[in-house]
Design a protein around this motif. Structure first.
Motif, PDB file in Angstrom:
ATOM      1  N   GLN A  72       0.834  -1.206   0.000  1.00 56.75           N
ATOM      2  CA  GLN A  72       0.000   0.000   0.000  1.00 56.75           C
ATOM      3  C   GLN A  72       0.870   1.258   0.000  1.00 56.75           C
ATOM      4  N   ALA A  73       1.901   1.237   0.833  1.00 59.76           N
ATOM      5  CA  ALA A  73       2.796   2.395   0.932  1.00 59.76           C
ATOM      6  C   ALA A  73       3.517   2.636  -0.379  1.00 59.76           C
ATOM      7  N   ARG A  74       3.979   1.558  -1.015  1.00 61.44           N
ATOM      8  CA  ARG A  74       4.666   1.718  -2.288  1.00 61.44           C
ATOM      9  C   ARG A  74       3.715   2.221  -3.371  1.00 61.44           C
ATOM     10  N   THR A  75       2.492   1.708  -3.362  1.00 63.48           N
ATOM     11  CA  THR A  75       1.489   2.160  -4.335  1.00 63.48           C
ATOM     12  C   THR A  75       1.224   3.645  -4.179  1.00 63.48           C
ATOM     13  N   LEU A  76       1.052   4.079  -2.944  1.00 61.93           N
ATOM     14  CA  LEU A  76       0.793   5.505  -2.701  1.00 61.93           C
ATOM     15  C   LEU A  76       1.995   6.345  -3.124  1.00 61.93           C
ATOM     16  N   SER A  77       3.190   5.828  -2.908  1.00 59.47           N
ATOM     17  CA  SER A  77       4.403   6.534  -3.344  1.00 59.47           C
ATOM     18  C   SER A  77       4.411   6.690  -4.870  1.00 59.47           C
ATOM     19  N   SER A  78       4.007   5.628  -5.574  1.00 55.40           N
ATOM     20  CA  SER A  78       3.925   5.688  -7.038  1.00 55.40           C
ATOM     21  C   SER A  78       2.918   6.747  -7.480  1.00 55.40           C
ATOM     22  N   LEU A  79       1.771   6.760  -6.821  1.00 56.29           N
ATOM     23  CA  LEU A  79       0.721   7.717  -7.192  1.00 56.29           C
ATOM     24  C   LEU A  79       1.146   9.148  -6.881  1.00 56.29           C
ATOM     25  N   LYS A  80       1.806   9.340  -5.748  1.00 54.61           N
ATOM     26  CA  LYS A  80       2.292  10.681  -5.398  1.00 54.61           C
ATOM     27  C   LYS A  80       3.269  11.181  -6.457  1.00 54.61           C
TER      28      LYS A  80
END
Length: 300
Positions: A72-80
């Motif tokens: 989840q954290a990596r996904t949010l980092s990608s989206l950011k």
């Protein structure tokens, strides 16, 4: 909805301007395609320009039930990163991910091998075969230099500066650093080059690649994982290990023997010292012993 175009443009930006590694770019792009697929499935009829914060929160909530907090954290980092790019290109004025907090993942301590366990793995290699001698050189190099598996497979003969006692390593984002290498490992690599590699039918694209398979092509990351997995079974080691375990062990053993964090940071190629500091937490018992032994007021 222009998702494909914007994702493609972002991918080019990561390659050409950010200089990120191929694996990092693949992860970013994969995360964005999954978001785009979800938008389509939910029939939101929104593009990267019109997607809002509540939509992104709904998506993170959607994946939360099926993936770990780290994912989840990596996904949010990608989206950011993606929406920062969209904003930077003046497609929109805001970033819909800006106020979304990254899920707590905890600080996972890396697995390490003891010196004895590393010896057991290396001694488990059947050195009577050509690929056995190659595998010995691979494991010795991983441990002696603390390399990432991608750095090992990319290593070239022209990167070996043995007279100076260093090798040139190409790390994440094609950033290069010199890493010291000991005489014992130099001797093992030289033996591999002279006695084994010299008899391999090298393919034209890999004339300078150090570690080759039997057909003269470079080794893949998967092949290195397989080599270590097979040796782990033979050596009777129960821990879950990978090529990266040798890198963790390299750093941990240096720290335990008195190396300073800044030196370890330089050898590992970490941009931030905080990344290297995780090794301080690996062996608290050992560090307590160091304190008691060396601090003048640790005991009465």
């Amino acid at each position: 909805m222009n998702w494909e175009k914007h994702i493609h443009d972002f991918e080019l930006y990561l390659k050409l301007e950010r200089g990120l590694s191929i694996n990092t770019i693949i992860a970013y792009v994969s995360d964005l395609h999954k978001l785009a697929d979800w938008v389509k499935e939910e029939e939101l009829l929104k593009s990267p320009i019109t997607l809002d914060t509540s939509d992104v929160k709904d998506y993170i909530h959607h994946i939360a039930g099926s993936v770990k907090p780290t994912t989840q954290a990596r996904t949010l980092s990608s989206l950011k990163g993606f929406f920062n790019y969209i904003q930077m290109e003046d497609y929109r004025m805001d970033n819909p991910t800006e106020v979304i907090e990254t899920p707590r993942t905890g600080r996972r301590l890396p697995d390490t091998l003891s010196v004895m366990e590393i010896d057991r793995l290396i001694n488990a290699i059947d050195r009577s075969t050509p690929h056995g001698e190659r595998n010995r050189a691979i494991l010795e190099t991983l441990y002696a230099c603390g390399l990432r598996v991608s750095e090992l497979t990319a290593l070239k003969i022209s990167d070996l500066y043995f007279e100076e006692g260093v090798i040139l390593v190409t790390g994440k984002g094609d950033k290069q650093r010199y890493v010291p290498i000991g005489d014992a490992t130099i001797s093992i690599i030289n033996d591999y080059i002279e006695l084994i590699r010299s008899h391999v039918p090298v393919q034209p694209k890999h004339t300078d690649t150090l570690f080759l398979n039997r057909r003269g092509n470079g080794l893949t990351r998967a092949m290195i994982f397989t080599i270590i997995k097979d040796l782990k079974i033979i050596a009777g080691i129960k821990k879950k290990i990978s090529p990266h375990t040798f890198r963790h062990s390299f750093a941990t053993h240096l720290l335990e023997n008195g190396a300073d964090l800044r030196s370890i940071q330089a050898m590992l190629g970490h941009e931030s010292i905080t990344t290297t500091e995780i090794y301080v937490h690996v062996n608290r018992t050992y560090l307590k012993e160091v304190l008691e032994k060396f601090h003048p007021r640790a005991s009465y």
